[in-house]
Enzyme design. Structure first.
Site, PDB file in Angstrom:
ATOM      1  N   THR A   1      58.420  69.622  86.239  1.00 44.86           N
ATOM      2  CA  THR A   1      58.694  68.452  85.418  1.00 44.86           C
ATOM      3  C   THR A   1      59.891  68.686  84.509  1.00 44.86           C
ATOM      4  O   THR A   1      60.180  69.833  84.126  1.00 44.86           O
ATOM      5  CB  THR A   1      57.458  68.112  84.553  1.00 44.86           C
ATOM      6  OG1 THR A   1      57.785  67.105  83.593  1.00 44.86           O
ATOM      7  CG2 THR A   1      56.965  69.338  83.790  1.00 44.86           C
ATOM      8  N   ASP A   2      60.545  67.600  84.121  1.00 44.55           N
ATOM      9  CA  ASP A   2      61.642  67.707  83.155  1.00 44.55           C
ATOM     10  C   ASP A   2      61.158  68.174  81.785  1.00 44.55           C
ATOM     11  O   ASP A   2      61.934  68.671  80.963  1.00 44.55           O
ATOM     12  CB  ASP A   2      62.386  66.377  83.026  1.00 44.55           C
ATOM     13  CG  ASP A   2      61.507  65.194  82.625  1.00 44.55           C
ATOM     14  OD1 ASP A   2      60.287  65.373  82.464  1.00 44.55           O
ATOM     15  OD2 ASP A   2      62.049  64.075  82.491  1.00 44.55           O
ATOM     16  N   GLU A   3      59.863  68.051  81.519  1.00 42.43           N
ATOM     17  CA  GLU A   3      59.337  68.378  80.192  1.00 42.43           C
ATOM     18  C   GLU A   3      59.404  69.864  79.863  1.00 42.43           C
ATOM     19  O   GLU A   3      59.270  70.245  78.701  1.00 42.43           O
ATOM     20  CB  GLU A   3      57.909  67.864  80.049  1.00 42.43           C
ATOM     21  CG  GLU A   3      57.811  66.353  80.141  1.00 42.43           C
ATOM     22  CD  GLU A   3      56.441  65.826  79.778  1.00 42.43           C
ATOM     23  OE1 GLU A   3      55.827  66.336  78.822  1.00 42.43           O
ATOM     24  OE2 GLU A   3      55.958  64.895  80.464  1.00 42.43           O
TER      25      GLU A   3
ATOM     26  N   TYR B   1      50.698  70.750  77.901  1.00 40.93           N
ATOM     27  CA  TYR B   1      50.991  70.427  79.301  1.00 40.93           C
ATOM     28  C   TYR B   1      52.301  71.056  79.750  1.00 40.93           C
ATOM     29  O   TYR B   1      52.356  71.798  80.740  1.00 40.93           O
ATOM     30  CB  TYR B   1      51.038  68.911  79.511  1.00 40.93           C
ATOM     31  CG  TYR B   1      51.793  68.515  80.752  1.00 40.93           C
ATOM     32  CD1 TYR B   1      51.349  68.907  82.008  1.00 40.93           C
ATOM     33  CD2 TYR B   1      52.970  67.756  80.677  1.00 40.93           C
ATOM     34  CE1 TYR B   1      52.048  68.565  83.165  1.00 40.93           C
ATOM     35  CE2 TYR B   1      53.667  67.404  81.818  1.00 40.93           C
ATOM     36  CZ  TYR B   1      53.206  67.814  83.058  1.00 40.93           C
ATOM     37  OH  TYR B   1      53.909  67.487  84.198  1.00 40.93           O
TER      38      TYR B   1
ATOM     39  N   LYS C   1      53.263  74.113  82.545  1.00 37.39           N
ATOM     40  CA  LYS C   1      54.177  73.922  83.680  1.00 37.39           C
ATOM     41  C   LYS C   1      55.346  74.896  83.601  1.00 37.39           C
ATOM     42  O   LYS C   1      55.804  75.411  84.623  1.00 37.39           O
ATOM     43  CB  LYS C   1      54.681  72.475  83.707  1.00 37.39           C
ATOM     44  CG  LYS C   1      53.611  71.450  84.055  1.00 37.39           C
ATOM     45  CD  LYS C   1      53.003  71.652  85.431  1.00 37.39           C
ATOM     46  CE  LYS C   1      53.945  71.286  86.541  1.00 37.39           C
ATOM     47  NZ  LYS C   1      53.319  71.413  87.886  1.00 37.39           N
TER      48      LYS C   1
END
Length: 332
Positions: free
Chosen positions: A122-124, A149, A153
Site C-alpha cells: 500500500t501507499d500508506e 495497519y 504492511k
C-alpha cells in the site's frame, strides 16, 4: 503455471482472480480465511475452475501442505487486514496476519523453491505529506508508517526485501493508492457512502474532509499487478491513477453522480493519526509501458451501478461486527 493467490475472496483479490481467469489458462490455487471482508460470493461463478482452500496464511501446517502438494511457480499475497480504523481498535490481528502470515508464506517459498513471490502492499507505508506538497513518493523513499495497519504492511515489505537479499528469493512488491470498485466491503469509504445515500442517511466525513487520496479503479490496478507479476524485474513498484481528491470533494462527486445535494455531508471527529495526503510517483511503471487508464467519473459510475445491482450485498455486510464498528468509530 501453478499460481497460489491468497486473499482472493476479498476486494482486490477477487477482482484480480477474475481478471486472471478471463485472460489465462493457468492453474490458480486460492487460499482464503473468509473473514468478514472476504466472501465466497465474490468468486462463486469461477469456483469450479480454480482450486479453493479455506484457511489462514498463519496456519503453518496448512500452508506447508499446500506448498508440498502443488508445484507452485508464483505466490501472490493479497491476504491482509486492511482497515485503518480497525487497526486502531485492535492492532493484534493486523500484526499476526500482515507480518507473521507473510513470513509463513516467504519461508515456504524458499523451502519449496517457488520462482516468484509477489507482495501486495500500500501507499500508506511511506507515511503522508503536507496537503499543499507536490511531492510524490518514490519506491526508494524510506518507509514511515503512521498507524498500526500501515506499520504492519511496512513490516511485511521489509520481510519480503530481507528474503530477497538473504535467500535470493525472486520478489516483487506493488504499492498501490486507494482502490475502489465492485465488491469492496461496506466499511470502506466509497461503498459506505453509496449505502448511506441509498438509505437516505448522512455521509460521515472525518474532520474537515481535507485529507487527500489518489483513487485507482481496481481493474486498472489488477491489470498492472498482472503485468508486473508476470514480466517485471524483481523490485518495488508504485501504482497510482494520478487522480487526487480530498475526502470532501470525493463525497461531493459521489453525491452528484447519485443525484443528491451536498446537505448529506456530516462532519465528525477526526480519526486518530489521520494521514494528510498520499501520493505516488509512478515513473517506474510508466517506463515499463504501464499506465492506469481509468477516469474516476466513469469508474465511480460503474461502481455505483454495481452496488445498485448488488444492493443486497451491502445489507448482508451489516453484521453485528459491522454495527459494533460503527458504534466505536462513529457513535452510531
Amino acid at each position: 503455471m501453478n499460481i497460489l493467490v491468497t486473499g482472493a475472496c476479498g476486494f482486490i483479490g477477487s477482482n484480480f482472480i477474475r481478471y486472471e481467469k478471463e485472460n489465462y489458462n493457468d492453474h490458480f490455487i486460492i487460499l482464503d480465511k473468509l473473514t468478514y471482508a472476504g466472501s465466497i460470493e465474490n468468486i462463486k461463478d469461477i469456483i469450479d475452475s480454480i482450486t479453493f482452500i479455506k484457511g489462514d496464511i498463519c496456519d503453518e501446517v496448512l500452508v506447508e501442505d499446500i506448498f508440498k502438494q502443488y508445484d507452485l511457480d508464483i505466490v501472490i499475497n493479497f491476504a491482509a487486514e486492511t482497515h485503518v480504523d480497525r487497526s486502531i481498535i485492535d492492532p493484534d490481528v493486523f500484526i499476526r496476519t500482515n507480518v507473521y502470515g507473510t513470513g509463513c508464506l516467504l519461508k515456504n517459498c524458499v523451502k519449496y523453491k517457488v520462482k516468484r513471490y509477489h507482495q501486495i502492499s500500500t501507499d500508506e507505508v511511506y507515511g503522508d505529506t503536507a496537503l499543499d506538497s507536490g511531492y510524490r513518493f518514490k519506491e526508494s523513499d524510506p518507509l514511515c508508517p503512521n498507524n498500526p495497519y500501515s506499520a504492519t504492511k511496512a513490516g511485511a515489505d521489509m520481510l519480503v526485501m530481507s528474503y530477497h537479499n538473504t535467500y535470493g528469493l525472486d520478489t516483487v512488491i506493488t504499492r498501490s493508492s486507494n482502490n475502489y470498485g465492485p465488491a469492496q466491503h461496506i466499511e470502506k469509504f466509497i461503498p459506505q457512502m453509496i449505502d448511506r445515500i441509498n438509505n437516505d442517511k448522512d455521509i460521515l466525513i472525518y474532520g474537515e474532509g481535507n485529507n487527500k487520496r489518489d483513487w485507482l479503479y481496481v481493474i486498472d490496478n489488477c491489470n498492472i499487478i498482472d503485468q508486473i507479476m508476470r514480466k517485471a524485474p524483481c523490485g518495488i513498484y508504485n501504482i497510482a491513477a494520478g487522480q487526487e481528491y480530498t475526502n470532501l470533494d470525493l463525497a461531493y462527486k459521489v453525491l452528484d453522480l447519485m443525484g443528491k445535494d451536498h446537505s448529506y455531508i456530516r462532519h465528525i471527529a477526526d480519526r486518530k493519526g489521520h494521514d494528510l495526503r498520499y501520493a505516488l510517483d509512478i515513473t517506474k511503471i510508466n517506463d515499463l509501458g504501464l499506465f492506469p487508464t481509468g477516469d474516476i467519473t466513469e469508474g465511480l459510475r460503474k461502481t455505483i451501478a454495481w452496488y445498485k445491482e448488488n444492493r443486497s450485498r451491502l445489507e448482508d455486510e451489516k453484521t453485528d461486527d459491522y454495527n459494533e464498528y460503527l458504534r466505536k468509530n462513529y457513535g452510531e
